[in-house]
Scaffold this active site. Sequence first.
Site, PDB file in Angstrom:
ATOM      1  N   THR A 103       0.848  -1.192   0.000  1.00 14.81           N
ATOM      2  CA  THR A 103       0.000   0.000   0.000  1.00 14.81           C
ATOM      3  C   THR A 103       0.883   1.241   0.000  1.00 14.81           C
ATOM      4  O   THR A 103       1.958   1.264   0.594  1.00 14.81           O
ATOM      5  CB  THR A 103      -0.962   0.026   1.206  1.00 14.81           C
ATOM      6  OG1 THR A 103      -0.229   0.241   2.417  1.00 14.81           O
ATOM      7  CG2 THR A 103      -1.745  -1.280   1.310  1.00 14.81           C
ATOM      8  N   ASN A 136       3.544   4.160  -4.438  1.00 14.06           N
ATOM      9  CA  ASN A 136       3.932   5.123  -5.476  1.00 14.06           C
ATOM     10  C   ASN A 136       5.014   6.089  -5.015  1.00 14.06           C
ATOM     11  O   ASN A 136       5.582   6.819  -5.823  1.00 14.06           O
ATOM     12  CB  ASN A 136       2.708   5.914  -5.950  1.00 14.06           C
ATOM     13  CG  ASN A 136       2.086   6.740  -4.845  1.00 14.06           C
ATOM     14  OD1 ASN A 136       1.621   6.184  -3.852  1.00 14.06           O
ATOM     15  ND2 ASN A 136       2.073   8.051  -4.990  1.00 14.06           N
ATOM     16  N   GLY A 138       8.109   7.141  -1.586  1.00 16.57           N
ATOM     17  CA  GLY A 138       8.755   6.900  -0.301  1.00 16.57           C
ATOM     18  C   GLY A 138       9.128   5.462  -0.018  1.00 16.57           C
ATOM     19  O   GLY A 138       9.649   4.738  -0.875  1.00 16.57           O
ATOM     20  N   TYR A 143      -2.111  11.512  15.171  1.00 15.20           N
ATOM     21  CA  TYR A 143      -1.191  10.657  14.424  1.00 15.20           C
ATOM     22  C   TYR A 143      -0.656   9.534  15.309  1.00 15.20           C
ATOM     23  O   TYR A 143      -0.654   8.359  14.921  1.00 15.20           O
ATOM     24  CB  TYR A 143      -0.025  11.476  13.868  1.00 15.20           C
ATOM     25  CG  TYR A 143       1.012  10.633  13.169  1.00 15.20           C
ATOM     26  CD1 TYR A 143       0.729  10.027  11.947  1.00 15.20           C
ATOM     27  CD2 TYR A 143       2.263  10.411  13.728  1.00 15.20           C
ATOM     28  CE1 TYR A 143       1.666   9.234  11.304  1.00 15.20           C
ATOM     29  CE2 TYR A 143       3.211   9.626  13.098  1.00 15.20           C
ATOM     30  CZ  TYR A 143       2.903   9.038  11.885  1.00 15.20           C
ATOM     31  OH  TYR A 143       3.832   8.247  11.255  1.00 15.20           O
TER      32      TYR A 143
END
Length: 320
Positions: free
Chosen positions: A35, A38, A40, A194
């Site tokens: 997941t 695209n 990092g 977070y």
Amino acid sequence: MSSMKQLAYWKTYFTPNRYSNDLIPDQTGKVAIVTGANTGLGYATMVALAGHGAHVFLACRSGERALVAIQKAKQEIKEKYPRAPVPNLEFLELDLNDMNKCKNAANEFLNKSLPLHLLVNNSAIMTTPFALSADGIEQQFAVNHIGHFVFTTALLDRIKESQPSRIVVLRPVEGGIDFDTLSDEKMSTIVSRYGRSKLANVLFGKALARRLTDTQVYVNIVHPGFVATDLQRHNKDLFGPVVLRILEAITAIMAMTPEVGALTQLYVATSSEIVNKDIRGRYFVPIANEIQPSAYAQDKTLQEKLWVFSEKLAKEKVSA
């Protein structure tokens, strides 16, 4: 159980790397989903897996960005792994902000009638302004935990059928969870939201590993460390432009590249030690060193409370 030596977290910065791309075994015949692949850490993980022969699905929200990443990765693999077969990379649309779309993404993969040997739950958002998901859940918790919970549990039977197989869960953080005030903006801060969402990842990983004890599905949790990625793109809103410039300078000097940061999750995803030493439900930090997570993360009661809460929420929100 493995008797792997555990270190204090700070000591891992002074230990040799325990894993490298050269140690990744041949992944030919393996099917993986990453997941957020695209960019990092997800991108670096996808490149390494595909470069060693795996068929990798980039589970991302944006098809346009995923296709750009695929073209870039094919060229990078050609240069970095000249003996690798032609990369087998596919886009799988996954919107972690919407539980029904997470279930749809899982079903789309299942309809391909492929095995699933490796699921890397890498995608995350960090320090975003307060918002609610499509299902009315605080967004960082929804994207970082609930979306992955729905996606993973929908794929679990296929993962079991494909064993030996692995599930990699990323990035625990200190803190607790108050389920009653989860989506109340006044009861949390950007940073605490977070931390709560990432604590949920390790609680989920621990509870899932316990449920798979008698299988050859190996679930482990990874903290990649201080890595230079675009995960910090919302820090300007949090800290302001001056502090942001200081943080960017520190990042440039001290942070690992995504290629190095990804080695810990690649160790958990590919190393033969995981199967040979029956390593499951463990917590790894850079580079492939094992430590004990926080007391919150080890609380079995909290792990089970989160599982029941997530399962109930999914049943309420996800269409049959």
